[in-house]
Design a protein around this motif. Structure first.
Motif, PDB file in Angstrom:
ATOM      1  N   SER A   1      -2.056  -3.047  -2.159  1.00 25.64           N
ATOM      2  CA  SER A   1      -2.021  -1.835  -1.333  1.00 25.64           C
ATOM      3  C   SER A   1      -1.066  -1.979  -0.160  1.00 25.64           C
ATOM      4  O   SER A   1      -0.316  -1.061   0.167  1.00 25.64           O
ATOM      5  CB  SER A   1      -3.428  -1.499  -0.820  1.00 25.64           C
ATOM      6  OG  SER A   1      -4.182  -0.836  -1.790  1.00 25.64           O
ATOM      7  N   THR A   2      -1.099  -3.149   0.488  1.00 26.84           N
ATOM      8  CA  THR A   2      -0.193  -3.377   1.614  1.00 26.84           C
ATOM      9  C   THR A   2       1.248  -3.391   1.140  1.00 26.84           C
ATOM     10  O   THR A   2       2.139  -2.848   1.810  1.00 26.84           O
ATOM     11  CB  THR A   2      -0.544  -4.697   2.320  1.00 26.84           C
ATOM     12  OG1 THR A   2      -1.897  -4.644   2.757  1.00 26.84           O
ATOM     13  CG2 THR A   2       0.358  -4.934   3.522  1.00 26.84           C
ATOM     14  N   ALA A   3       1.499  -3.984  -0.031  1.00 25.88           N
ATOM     15  CA  ALA A   3       2.862  -4.031  -0.563  1.00 25.88           C
ATOM     16  C   ALA A   3       3.364  -2.624  -0.879  1.00 25.88           C
ATOM     17  O   ALA A   3       4.524  -2.285  -0.599  1.00 25.88           O
ATOM     18  CB  ALA A   3       2.903  -4.909  -1.801  1.00 25.88           C
ATOM     19  N   ILE A   4       2.498  -1.795  -1.462  1.00 29.57           N
ATOM     20  CA  ILE A   4       2.905  -0.417  -1.741  1.00 29.57           C
ATOM     21  C   ILE A   4       3.216   0.318  -0.446  1.00 29.57           C
ATOM     22  O   ILE A   4       4.242   0.997  -0.326  1.00 29.57           O
ATOM     23  CB  ILE A   4       1.805   0.318  -2.529  1.00 29.57           C
ATOM     24  CG1 ILE A   4       1.701  -0.252  -3.953  1.00 29.57           C
ATOM     25  CG2 ILE A   4       2.086   1.824  -2.581  1.00 29.57           C
ATOM     26  CD1 ILE A   4       0.527   0.285  -4.742  1.00 29.57           C
ATOM     27  N   ARG A   5       2.355   0.156   0.536  1.00 32.57           N
ATOM     28  CA  ARG A   5       2.585   0.846   1.814  1.00 32.57           C
ATOM     29  C   ARG A   5       3.860   0.345   2.492  1.00 32.57           C
ATOM     30  O   ARG A   5       4.613   1.134   3.070  1.00 32.57           O
ATOM     31  CB  ARG A   5       1.390   0.658   2.741  1.00 32.57           C
ATOM     32  CG  ARG A   5       1.437   1.515   4.008  1.00 32.57           C
ATOM     33  CD  ARG A   5       0.089   1.512   4.702  1.00 32.57           C
ATOM     34  NE  ARG A   5       0.058   2.430   5.831  1.00 32.57           N
ATOM     35  CZ  ARG A   5       0.274   2.078   7.094  1.00 32.57           C
ATOM     36  NH1 ARG A   5       0.562   0.814   7.382  1.00 32.57           N
ATOM     37  NH2 ARG A   5       0.213   2.975   8.062  1.00 32.57           N
ATOM     38  N   THR A   6       4.125  -0.949   2.419  1.00 32.15           N
ATOM     39  CA  THR A   6       5.374  -1.495   2.956  1.00 32.15           C
ATOM     40  C   THR A   6       6.568  -0.811   2.301  1.00 32.15           C
ATOM     41  O   THR A   6       7.522  -0.397   2.975  1.00 32.15           O
ATOM     42  CB  THR A   6       5.451  -3.009   2.713  1.00 32.15           C
ATOM     43  OG1 THR A   6       4.433  -3.666   3.467  1.00 32.15           O
ATOM     44  CG2 THR A   6       6.813  -3.570   3.125  1.00 32.15           C
ATOM     45  N   GLY A   7       6.521  -0.694   0.971  1.00 33.99           N
ATOM     46  CA  GLY A   7       7.621  -0.062   0.250  1.00 33.99           C
ATOM     47  C   GLY A   7       7.774   1.409   0.573  1.00 33.99           C
ATOM     48  O   GLY A   7       8.898   1.903   0.751  1.00 33.99           O
ATOM     49  N   VAL A   8       6.663   2.126   0.665  1.00 37.51           N
ATOM     50  CA  VAL A   8       6.724   3.561   0.966  1.00 37.51           C
ATOM     51  C   VAL A   8       7.263   3.796   2.370  1.00 37.51           C
ATOM     52  O   VAL A   8       8.072   4.696   2.603  1.00 37.51           O
ATOM     53  CB  VAL A   8       5.336   4.206   0.785  1.00 37.51           C
ATOM     54  CG1 VAL A   8       5.365   5.669   1.243  1.00 37.51           C
ATOM     55  CG2 VAL A   8       4.888   4.121  -0.669  1.00 37.51           C
ATOM     56  N   ARG A   9       6.828   2.992   3.326  1.00 36.61           N
ATOM     57  CA  ARG A   9       7.316   3.148   4.705  1.00 36.61           C
ATOM     58  C   ARG A   9       8.818   2.895   4.791  1.00 36.61           C
ATOM     59  O   ARG A   9       9.526   3.553   5.565  1.00 36.61           O
ATOM     60  CB  ARG A   9       6.565   2.204   5.634  1.00 36.61           C
ATOM     61  CG  ARG A   9       5.108   2.580   5.853  1.00 36.61           C
ATOM     62  CD  ARG A   9       4.428   1.636   6.817  1.00 36.61           C
ATOM     63  NE  ARG A   9       4.972   1.759   8.161  1.00 36.61           N
ATOM     64  CZ  ARG A   9       4.593   1.023   9.206  1.00 36.61           C
ATOM     65  NH1 ARG A   9       3.658   0.088   9.039  1.00 36.61           N
ATOM     66  NH2 ARG A   9       5.114   1.214  10.389  1.00 36.61           N
TER      67      ARG A   9
END
Length: 246
Positions: free
Chosen positions: A78-86
């Motif tokens: 989840s953190t990796a996805i959010r990092t990528g989206v940001r």
């Protein structure tokens, strides 16, 4: 698309120890999208301990659309996805699991669904109608989906599918917590948006091994399920108008 122009789509791929799957998946993404839409590929390496990062670094010279972000410490999907989206520059985001089980050729299908949908539909969730996993994994997923659907009433048959298409702004407006990626349909609906499930392909894992076991998924899922149910119960929404606005 010029080098400085923002792409229409960002493909976000979180990875941890997927060295053997990186090159084939990047190639498939390029084949599926190049010439169809302006896009970028944002890989987020979650502190891999194999050769994943070295391969990604080498691929940057071969694939101009590829960007690579690196977590200093392992932080989860989840953190990796959010990092990528940001970090993404596209207004819309497509996500794929880094293990190669999602087929990038389904991304244009999700884009066509988006183009035909109303503006209130912000998430197009992949639905693996024919799972290519072990029997125990399929059983655990079916059990978890049934419990989640009954409690959250999110009308989504497969929230665990890694391939999704959603609006970046809508995603970043959602409450963030670890494992939130498994509850995106319910969270989007809580925010007032519509969600659609779209049948997609699913493939056997060709290399590497799963990073989860069924017991881990069940325990974490039940705990998070209670939290998401609480968030939904406490949600309040209302229309807003500005005085004097046209």
């Amino acid at each position: 698309m010029t080098q400085d122009a923002a792409p229409a789509l960002s493909v976000v791929v979180p990875v941890f120890n997927e060295a053997d799957n990186v090159r084939p998946l990047v190639g498939e993404i390029v084949t599926a999208l190049r010439g169809r839409i302006g896009f970028e590929i944002v890989y987020v390496d979650d502190a891999s301990r194999d050769g994943t990062l070295a391969i990604l670094d080498a691929l940057r010279a071969e694939v101009p659309e590829l960007r690579v972000l690196v977590h200093a410490s392992q932080s989860g999907q989840s953190t990796a996805i959010r990092t990528g989206v940001r970090a993404a520059r596209g207004a819309w985001i497509a996500t794929l699991d880094g293990d190669g089980q999602n087929d990038p050729a389904d991304i244009p299908l999700l884009l066509r669904e988006r183009d035909a949908a109303p503006a209130t539909l912000k998430l197009f969730a992949g639905w693996r109608t024919e799972r290519r996993d072990s029997g125990s994994k399929r059983w655990a997923s079916k059990w978890a989906n049934a419990i989640r659907s009954r409690l959250l009433r999110d009308d989504t048959p497969d929230t665990g599918c890694g391939i999704k298409l959603f609006e970046r702004e809508a995603f970043l407006d959602l409450p963030y917590f670890d494992h939130m990626h498994r509850f995106l349909p319910a969270l989007m609906q809580r925010a007032g948006w519509q969600v659609k499930s779209v049948p997609v392909r699913h493939r056997p894992r060709a290399a590497g091994c799963s990073k989860y076991n069924n017991l881990q998924r069940a325990w974490v899922g039940l705990r998070d399920l209670r939290g998401v149910a609480w968030l939904i119960a406490r949600s309040r929404r209302t229309a807003v108008r500005e005085l004097g606005a046209p």
